[in-house]
Scaffold this active site. Structure first.
Site, PDB file in Angstrom:
ATOM      1  N   GLU A 127       0.820  -1.233   0.000  1.00  0.00           N
ATOM      2  CA  GLU A 127       0.000   0.000   0.000  1.00  0.00           C
ATOM      3  C   GLU A 127       0.849   1.277   0.000  1.00  0.00           C
ATOM      4  O   GLU A 127       0.296   2.377  -0.140  1.00  0.00           O
ATOM      5  CB  GLU A 127      -0.923   0.018   1.225  1.00  0.00           C
ATOM      6  N   HIS A 187       4.783 -14.214  -0.987  1.00  0.00           N
ATOM      7  CA  HIS A 187       4.774 -13.428  -2.230  1.00  0.00           C
ATOM      8  C   HIS A 187       5.689 -12.214  -2.122  1.00  0.00           C
ATOM      9  O   HIS A 187       5.371 -11.119  -2.577  1.00  0.00           O
ATOM     10  CB  HIS A 187       3.363 -13.062  -2.658  1.00  0.00           C
ATOM     11  N   ARG A 195      19.689  -3.389   9.717  1.00  0.00           N
ATOM     12  CA  ARG A 195      19.580  -2.199   8.863  1.00  0.00           C
ATOM     13  C   ARG A 195      18.688  -1.136   9.501  1.00  0.00           C
ATOM     14  O   ARG A 195      18.357  -0.133   8.870  1.00  0.00           O
ATOM     15  CB  ARG A 195      19.017  -2.590   7.488  1.00  0.00           C
TER      16      ARG A 195
HETATM   17  C1  DLZ Z   1       0.635 -10.046   3.300  1.00  0.00           C
HETATM   18  C2  DLZ Z   1       2.018  -9.567   3.601  1.00  0.00           C
HETATM   19  C3  DLZ Z   1       3.041 -10.479   3.843  1.00  0.00           C
HETATM   20  C4  DLZ Z   1       2.827 -11.959   3.823  1.00  0.00           C
HETATM   21  N1  DLZ Z   1       4.280 -10.064   4.139  1.00  0.00           N
HETATM   22  C5  DLZ Z   1       4.547  -8.738   4.193  1.00  0.00           C
HETATM   23  C6  DLZ Z   1       5.846  -8.268   4.496  1.00  0.00           C
HETATM   24  O1  DLZ Z   1       6.808  -9.016   4.773  1.00  0.00           O
HETATM   25  N2  DLZ Z   1       6.053  -6.927   4.520  1.00  0.00           N
HETATM   26  C7  DLZ Z   1       5.047  -6.022   4.248  1.00  0.00           C
HETATM   27  O2  DLZ Z   1       5.313  -4.811   4.274  1.00  0.00           O
HETATM   28  N3  DLZ Z   1       3.801  -6.458   3.959  1.00  0.00           N
HETATM   29  C8  DLZ Z   1       3.530  -7.770   3.924  1.00  0.00           C
HETATM   30  N4  DLZ Z   1       2.274  -8.217   3.663  1.00  0.00           N
HETATM   31  C9  DLZ Z   1       1.178  -7.217   3.545  1.00  0.00           C
HETATM   32  C10 DLZ Z   1       1.026  -6.622   2.143  1.00  0.00           C
HETATM   33  O3  DLZ Z   1       2.018  -5.640   1.900  1.00  0.00           O
HETATM   34  C11 DLZ Z   1      -0.360  -5.942   2.034  1.00  0.00           C
HETATM   35  O4  DLZ Z   1      -0.518  -5.035   3.087  1.00  0.00           O
HETATM   36  C12 DLZ Z   1      -1.501  -6.936   2.073  1.00  0.00           C
HETATM   37  O5  DLZ Z   1      -1.337  -7.933   1.078  1.00  0.00           O
HETATM   38  C13 DLZ Z   1      -2.860  -6.235   1.850  1.00  0.00           C
HETATM   39  O6  DLZ Z   1      -2.912  -5.644   0.557  1.00  0.00           O
END
Ligand code: DLZ
Length: 162
Positions: A58, A88, A127
């Site tokens: 986001e 992902h 970091r």
């Molecule tokens: C879903 C998700 C996962 C599994 N891992 C991370 C992460 O390591 N770092 C991060 O900033 N956000 C992660 N998210 C959340 C996604 O960025 C996103 O907020 C959700 O998929 C909702 O759109």
């Protein structure tokens, strides 16, 4: 320029800091590093707006919206993706980096990349320590530098036109 202007180049700049809550044990430290760096550059606390978003995916959306208000000279973007814990990882990292580059190009507002992409939590924390090795600090000082550069280019614009 007076000596105090030179040591506080960020005076008068307005900066948005977009921070992902995901992995907040790291992004909280990036945010602290960024705010410390902005203050060290002379950016006034009232000229800094911190915007929280759910995750790194986001960040570009919020950065674009912040830039579109016309109220900010630069946007600092902070997040943390940990490969081992994120199925992902590549999709989110790619969406965030491309999204920021496109949003910055479209809005003309510099956006700096303080989104960690690491193999482990340990690497991420390394970091996000104190001082200038903190990637939030680095993203914030880069934002100040780019905001000043864009101002200089704008005021030199007539001379640069083809
Ligand atoms: C879903 C998700 C996962 C599994 N891992 C991370 C992460 O390591 N770092 C991060 O900033 N956000 C992660 N998210 C959340 C996604 O960025 C996103 O907020 C959700 O998929 C909702 O759109």
């Amino acid at each position: 320029m007076t000596e105090s202007d030179a040591s506080r180049p960020g005076r008068g700049l307005r900066i948005a800091v977009v921070v992902s809550r995901y992995n907040d044990f790291v992004t909280g430290r990036l945010r602290a590093g960024a705010l410390e760096a902005l203050a060290a550059c002379g950016v006034a606390a009232e000229d800094v707006a911190v915007v929280d978003v759910p995750g790194s995916f986001e960040i570009p959306m919020a950065a674009r919206r912040a830039a579109a208000t016309g109220r900010f000279d630069a946007v600092v973007c902070l997040g943390c993706l940990i490969r081992g814990e994120t199925a992902h990882f590549e999709y989110i990292a790619s969406a965030a980096s491309h999204g920021l580059m496109t949003a910055s190009g479209d809005t003309g507002v510099p956006m700096t990349f303080g989104i960690l992409t690491t193999e482990s939590a340990e690497q991420a924390l390394a970091r996000a320590g104190s001082g200038s090795s903190n990637k939030g600090w680095e993203a914030a000082t880069s934002a100040v530098e780019m905001a000043l550069l864009f101002r200089r280019l704008a005021s030199a614009g007539e001379g640069l036109e083809a």
